[in-house]
Scaffold this motif. Structure first.
Motif, mmCIF file in Angstrom:
data_model
loop_
_atom_site.group_PDB
_atom_site.id
_atom_site.type_symbol
_atom_site.label_atom_id
_atom_site.label_comp_id
_atom_site.label_asym_id
_atom_site.label_seq_id
_atom_site.Cartn_x
_atom_site.Cartn_y
_atom_site.Cartn_z
ATOM 1 N N MET A 1 -51.189 -14.794 35.007
ATOM 2 C CA MET A 1 -50.163 -14.258 35.272
ATOM 3 C C MET A 1 -49.616 -13.074 34.648
ATOM 4 N N ALA A 2 -49.165 -11.854 35.088
ATOM 5 C CA ALA A 2 -48.989 -10.653 34.430
ATOM 6 C C ALA A 2 -47.576 -10.985 33.768
ATOM 7 N N LEU A 3 -47.534 -10.226 32.750
ATOM 8 C CA LEU A 3 -46.130 -10.314 31.999
ATOM 9 C C LEU A 3 -45.577 -8.836 32.209
ATOM 10 N N THR A 4 -44.074 -8.966 32.332
ATOM 11 C CA THR A 4 -43.505 -7.609 32.543
ATOM 12 C C THR A 4 -43.000 -7.511 30.996
ATOM 13 N N THR A 5 -43.253 -6.236 30.587
ATOM 14 C CA THR A 5 -43.024 -5.756 29.212
ATOM 15 C C THR A 5 -41.456 -5.742 29.323
ATOM 16 N N PRO A 6 -41.035 -6.084 28.394
ATOM 17 C CA PRO A 6 -39.414 -6.002 28.563
ATOM 18 C C PRO A 6 -38.875 -4.746 27.816
ATOM 19 N N VAL A 7 -37.862 -4.250 28.518
ATOM 20 C CA VAL A 7 -36.806 -3.404 27.695
ATOM 21 C C VAL A 7 -35.887 -3.824 27.029
ATOM 22 N N LEU A 8 -35.746 -3.784 25.734
ATOM 23 C CA LEU A 8 -34.457 -4.293 24.971
ATOM 24 C C LEU A 8 -33.628 -3.539 24.194
ATOM 25 N N ARG A 9 -32.524 -3.724 23.913
ATOM 26 C CA ARG A 9 -31.645 -2.865 22.935
ATOM 27 C C ARG A 9 -30.991 -3.942 22.024
ATOM 28 N N THR A 10 -30.941 -3.407 20.895
ATOM 29 C CA THR A 10 -30.171 -3.762 19.660
ATOM 30 C C THR A 10 -29.126 -2.741 19.371
ATOM 31 N N ASP A 11 -28.341 -3.182 18.094
ATOM 32 C CA ASP A 11 -27.569 -2.283 17.718
ATOM 33 C C ASP A 11 -27.993 -0.987 17.436
ATOM 34 N N ARG A 12 -29.134 -0.853 16.903
ATOM 35 C CA ARG A 12 -29.840 0.311 16.414
ATOM 36 C C ARG A 12 -31.125 0.768 16.857
ATOM 37 N N LEU A 13 -31.888 -0.139 17.626
ATOM 38 C CA LEU A 13 -33.013 -0.102 18.130
ATOM 39 C C LEU A 13 -33.241 -0.373 19.700
ATOM 40 N N ARG A 14 -34.423 0.185 20.251
ATOM 41 C CA ARG A 14 -34.697 0.255 21.794
ATOM 42 C C ARG A 14 -36.370 -0.168 21.675
ATOM 43 N N LEU A 15 -36.478 -1.357 22.189
ATOM 44 C CA LEU A 15 -37.953 -2.140 22.477
ATOM 45 C C LEU A 15 -38.163 -1.763 24.120
ATOM 46 N N ARG A 16 -39.355 -1.027 24.153
ATOM 47 C CA ARG A 16 -39.754 -0.428 25.134
ATOM 48 C C ARG A 16 -41.381 -0.675 25.578
ATOM 49 N N PRO A 17 -41.667 -0.624 26.707
ATOM 50 C CA PRO A 17 -43.313 -0.519 26.706
ATOM 51 C C PRO A 17 -43.536 0.644 26.363
ATOM 52 N N PHE A 18 -44.839 0.861 25.656
ATOM 53 C CA PHE A 18 -45.582 1.910 25.501
ATOM 54 C C PHE A 18 -45.817 2.994 26.517
ATOM 55 N N THR A 19 -45.872 4.406 26.203
ATOM 56 C CA THR A 19 -46.232 5.238 27.208
ATOM 57 C C THR A 19 -47.432 5.995 26.113
ATOM 58 N N ASP A 20 -48.264 6.935 27.126
ATOM 59 C CA ASP A 20 -49.192 7.801 26.595
ATOM 60 C C ASP A 20 -48.529 8.868 25.441
ATOM 61 N N ALA A 21 -47.168 8.979 25.533
ATOM 62 C CA ALA A 21 -46.474 9.839 24.586
ATOM 63 C C ALA A 21 -46.379 9.110 23.114
ATOM 64 N N ASP A 22 -46.777 7.989 22.962
ATOM 65 C CA ASP A 22 -46.724 7.237 21.784
ATOM 66 C C ASP A 22 -48.330 7.110 21.056
ATOM 67 N N THR A 23 -49.230 8.072 21.731
ATOM 68 C CA THR A 23 -50.382 7.943 20.946
ATOM 69 C C THR A 23 -50.572 8.643 19.573
ATOM 70 N N ASP A 24 -50.051 9.567 19.438
ATOM 71 C CA ASP A 24 -49.912 10.534 18.048
ATOM 72 C C ASP A 24 -49.312 9.595 17.072
ATOM 73 N N PRO A 182 -30.608 -17.386 17.040
ATOM 74 C CA PRO A 182 -30.293 -15.971 17.398
ATOM 75 C C PRO A 182 -28.893 -15.782 16.717
ATOM 76 N N SER A 183 -28.847 -14.458 15.807
ATOM 77 C CA SER A 183 -27.645 -14.147 15.454
ATOM 78 C C SER A 183 -27.034 -12.823 15.903
ATOM 79 N N HIS A 184 -27.890 -12.274 16.643
ATOM 80 C CA HIS A 184 -27.400 -10.887 17.429
ATOM 81 C C HIS A 184 -28.541 -10.816 18.573
ATOM 82 N N GLY A 185 -28.203 -10.733 19.752
ATOM 83 C CA GLY A 185 -28.925 -10.747 20.540
ATOM 84 C C GLY A 185 -29.368 -9.494 21.333
ATOM 85 N N PRO A 186 -30.243 -9.094 21.827
ATOM 86 C CA PRO A 186 -30.708 -7.672 22.455
ATOM 87 C C PRO A 186 -29.814 -7.868 23.944
ATOM 88 N N VAL A 187 -29.792 -6.474 24.241
ATOM 89 C CA VAL A 187 -29.112 -6.555 25.542
ATOM 90 C C VAL A 187 -30.221 -5.792 26.538
#
Length: 190
Positions: A1-24, A182-187
């Motif tokens: 079963m494949a997983l969908t990589t989440p996109v999440l936000r916190t107060d200061r951060l964004r968690l997202r799928p990697f792209t080729d632009a992240d290579t360097d 959880p004290s602060h949840g991502p949106v």
């Protein structure tokens, strides 16, 4: 079963799928001897390793064994590092947490914030019962991150790693669903 990589936000951060632009940025992160000091593998010496890392991230999501997300600051988009869940086992409802942050991002609470966001997603979306993590016994900063998000130290793996000829022990940590606070949840990102 494949997983969908989440996109999440916190107060200061964004968690997202990697792209080729992240290579360097990935190569810079993993080629740092300071960042990789307590890892179970030596620093990368060839840029092609970053491409293989990205391919492995896609494989993990496709085969349903885990997800890794890039972590960036929301204000300026600066690459902070990555956070991930591996060894996801749906039948046991368990996975392992890992993270790696750029040295310039240490000491700002980003690892704690990213780990908490991914854990909330894991407990809510993947319905995990247990998440495990390991930290080199010399890495006090990583141990503090795990304890801040609720992990309990469960034991020590004696001399479980030898990197560049140096033998080290690892602490094993566990976080159970019933202990998760959880004290602060991502949106969800828009």
């Amino acid at each position: 079963m494949a997983l969908t990589t989440p996109v999440l936000r916190t107060d200061r951060l964004r968690l997202r799928p990697f792209t080729d632009a992240d290579t360097d940025a990935l190569f810079t992160l993993h080629s740092s001897t300071t960042v990789m000091r307590y890892w179970d593998s030596p620093p990368w010496t060839e840029p092609a390793r970053a491409g293989r890392f990205l391919a492995r991230c896609r494989e993990m999501a496709d085969d349903g064994t885990g997800v890794r997300v890039a972590v960036s600051r929301t204000g300026d988009g600066a690459f902070v590092g990555w956070c991930g869940l591996s060894e996801w086992t749906p039948v046991h409802r368990s996975a392992s947490l890992g993270y790696c942050l750029d040295e310039a991002m240490w000491g700002h609470g980003y690892a704690t914030e990213a780990a908490r966001a991914l854990l909330r997603w894991a407990f809510d979306t993947l319905d995990l019962n247990r998440v495990q993590a390991e930290a080199d016994t010399r890495n006090d900063a990583s141990a503090r991150v795990l304890e801040k998000v609720g992990f309990v130290r469960e034991g020590t793996l004696r001399e479980d790693c030898v990197v560049n000829g140096e033998v080290s022990d690892s602490w094993v940590y566990g976080l159970l669903r019933r202990d998760w606070r959880p004290s602060h949840g991502p949106v969800p990102a828009r």
